[in-house]
Motif scaffolding. Structure first.
Motif, PDB file in Angstrom:
ATOM      1  N   GLN A  64       0.600  -0.978  -0.277  1.00 10.77           N
ATOM      2  CA  GLN A  64       0.035   0.078   0.048  1.00 10.77           C
ATOM      3  C   GLN A  64       0.857   1.116   0.027  1.00 10.77           C
ATOM      4  O   GLN A  64       1.810   1.294   0.550  1.00 10.77           O
ATOM      5  N   THR A  65       0.658   2.684  -0.766  1.00  7.20           N
ATOM      6  CA  THR A  65       1.101   3.615  -0.692  1.00  7.20           C
ATOM      7  C   THR A  65       0.073   4.424  -1.030  1.00  7.20           C
ATOM      8  O   THR A  65      -1.022   4.663  -1.632  1.00  7.20           O
ATOM      9  N   THR A  66       0.319   5.874  -0.770  1.00  6.64           N
ATOM     10  CA  THR A  66      -0.765   7.226  -0.494  1.00  6.64           C
ATOM     11  C   THR A  66      -0.110   8.197  -1.451  1.00  6.64           C
ATOM     12  O   THR A  66       0.931   8.738  -1.310  1.00  6.64           O
ATOM     13  N   THR A  71      -5.155   6.068  -0.601  1.00  2.69           N
ATOM     14  CA  THR A  71      -4.674   5.331  -0.212  1.00  2.69           C
ATOM     15  C   THR A  71      -4.827   4.136  -1.492  1.00  2.69           C
ATOM     16  O   THR A  71      -5.759   3.831  -2.631  1.00  2.69           O
ATOM     17  N   PHE A  72      -3.586   3.455  -2.406  1.00  7.02           N
ATOM     18  CA  PHE A  72      -3.391   2.553  -3.131  1.00  7.02           C
ATOM     19  C   PHE A  72      -2.990   1.447  -3.040  1.00  7.02           C
ATOM     20  O   PHE A  72      -1.958   1.533  -2.350  1.00  7.02           O
ATOM     21  N   ARG A  73      -3.627   0.330  -3.731  1.00  9.03           N
ATOM     22  CA  ARG A  73      -2.375  -0.958  -3.518  1.00  9.03           C
ATOM     23  C   ARG A  73      -1.768  -1.078  -4.200  1.00  9.03           C
ATOM     24  O   ARG A  73      -2.687  -1.559  -5.507  1.00  9.03           O
ATOM     25  N   VAL A  74      -0.663  -1.607  -4.502  1.00 11.43           N
ATOM     26  CA  VAL A  74      -0.210  -2.067  -5.358  1.00 11.43           C
ATOM     27  C   VAL A  74       0.791  -3.207  -5.409  1.00 11.43           C
ATOM     28  O   VAL A  74       1.349  -3.443  -4.921  1.00 11.43           O
ATOM     29  N   GLU A  78       4.619 -11.861 -11.112  1.00  4.40           N
ATOM     30  CA  GLU A  78       5.681 -11.829 -11.128  1.00  4.40           C
ATOM     31  C   GLU A  78       6.180 -12.630 -12.833  1.00  4.40           C
ATOM     32  O   GLU A  78       5.537 -12.871 -13.660  1.00  4.40           O
ATOM     33  N   GLY A  79       7.347 -11.946 -13.334  1.00  8.22           N
ATOM     34  CA  GLY A  79       7.408 -12.193 -14.680  1.00  8.22           C
ATOM     35  C   GLY A  79       7.334 -11.262 -15.750  1.00  8.22           C
ATOM     36  O   GLY A  79       6.787 -11.129 -16.986  1.00  8.22           O
ATOM     37  N   THR A  80       5.629  -9.996 -15.298  1.00  8.41           N
ATOM     38  CA  THR A  80       5.738  -9.147 -16.326  1.00  8.41           C
ATOM     39  C   THR A  80       6.514  -7.204 -15.884  1.00  8.41           C
ATOM     40  O   THR A  80       7.070  -7.041 -14.961  1.00  8.41           O
ATOM     41  N   ALA A  81       5.613  -6.794 -17.039  1.00  8.95           N
ATOM     42  CA  ALA A  81       6.524  -5.563 -16.502  1.00  8.95           C
ATOM     43  C   ALA A  81       5.406  -4.770 -16.972  1.00  8.95           C
ATOM     44  O   ALA A  81       5.441  -3.365 -16.936  1.00  8.95           O
ATOM     45  N   PHE A  82       3.999  -4.997 -15.610  1.00  7.91           N
ATOM     46  CA  PHE A  82       2.831  -3.484 -15.533  1.00  7.91           C
ATOM     47  C   PHE A  82       2.944  -4.309 -13.752  1.00  7.91           C
ATOM     48  O   PHE A  82       3.509  -5.622 -13.441  1.00  7.91           O
ATOM     49  N   ALA A  83       2.441  -3.365 -12.828  1.00  9.58           N
ATOM     50  CA  ALA A  83       1.950  -2.928 -12.115  1.00  9.58           C
ATOM     51  C   ALA A  83      -0.131  -3.182 -11.716  1.00  9.58           C
ATOM     52  O   ALA A  83       0.238  -2.489 -12.782  1.00  9.58           O
ATOM     53  N   LEU A  84      -0.194  -3.958 -11.131  1.00 12.90           N
ATOM     54  CA  LEU A  84      -2.153  -3.484 -10.665  1.00 12.90           C
ATOM     55  C   LEU A  84      -2.424  -2.588  -9.467  1.00 12.90           C
ATOM     56  O   LEU A  84      -1.638  -2.789  -8.368  1.00 12.90           O
ATOM     57  N   VAL A  85      -2.918  -1.441  -9.951  1.00  2.96           N
ATOM     58  CA  VAL A  85      -2.971  -0.918  -8.895  1.00  2.96           C
ATOM     59  C   VAL A  85      -4.537  -0.477  -8.867  1.00  2.96           C
ATOM     60  O   VAL A  85      -5.624  -0.685  -9.361  1.00  2.96           O
ATOM     61  N   ALA A 103       2.421   3.911  -8.422  1.00  9.33           N
ATOM     62  CA  ALA A 103       3.432   2.562  -9.361  1.00  9.33           C
ATOM     63  C   ALA A 103       4.534   2.905  -9.095  1.00  9.33           C
ATOM     64  O   ALA A 103       5.734   2.008  -8.517  1.00  9.33           O
ATOM     65  N   ARG A 104       4.700   3.903  -9.493  1.00  6.88           N
ATOM     66  CA  ARG A 104       6.786   4.800  -9.325  1.00  6.88           C
ATOM     67  C   ARG A 104       6.530   3.970  -7.720  1.00  6.88           C
ATOM     68  O   ARG A 104       8.457   4.235  -7.204  1.00  6.88           O
ATOM     69  N   ASN A 105       5.959   4.784  -6.438  1.00  6.37           N
ATOM     70  CA  ASN A 105       6.565   4.855  -4.736  1.00  6.37           C
ATOM     71  C   ASN A 105       6.426   3.428  -4.764  1.00  6.37           C
ATOM     72  O   ASN A 105       8.150   3.207  -3.896  1.00  6.37           O
TER      73      ASN A 105
END
Length: 121
Positions: A64-66, A71-74, A78-85, A103-105
């Motif tokens: 989690q990050t703010t 608040t977002f959950r990132v 595994e093995g991918t070049a993306f994030a789920l936000v 995602a950057r955080n």
């Protein structure tokens, strides 16, 4: 120079039986259109199931990050070049820039919001 365009709408009386027929035809066409999509091969189904499992596993260990008080959950599959936000808590408006920052955080990488199917809306 001014132009004027006029449209004339002609409304005719339609009896109850015709209304039912038109409704039935439109419903049948809609259902036929929905059911005629391509189906997956067994290999594609296996790959899709593996991708779903990979994403579910990533979500279980999400961080989690703010960002701007939200608040977002990132999750990082595994093995991918993306994030789920995903937004956590009460639904509030947020932007693509908020998702990129979240995602950057977590990842420390340069994040770019991929609109995906939202492009068609």
């Amino acid at each position: 120079m001014a132009f004027e365009i006029r449209f004339q709408l002609k409304i005719e009386v339609i009896d109850a039986n015709m209304k039912k027929s038109v409704f039935s035809i439109l419903t049948a066409l809609t259902l036929a259109g929905c059911g005629s999509g391509p189906s997956l091969t067994p290999e594609q189904r296996t790959a899709q199931d593996a991708a779903f499992a990979r994403n579910e596993k990533a979500v279980e260990s999400a961080t989690q990050t703010t960002v701007d008080g939200k608040t977002f959950r990132v999750a990082l599959p595994e093995g991918t070049a993306f994030a789920l936000v995903a937004l956590v808590g009460t639904p509030t408006p947020y932007t693509g820039a908020n998702l990129e920052t979240a995602a950057r955080n977590v990842t420390g990488c340069k994040a770019t919001f991929g609109a995906g199917v939202l492009v068609f809306i």
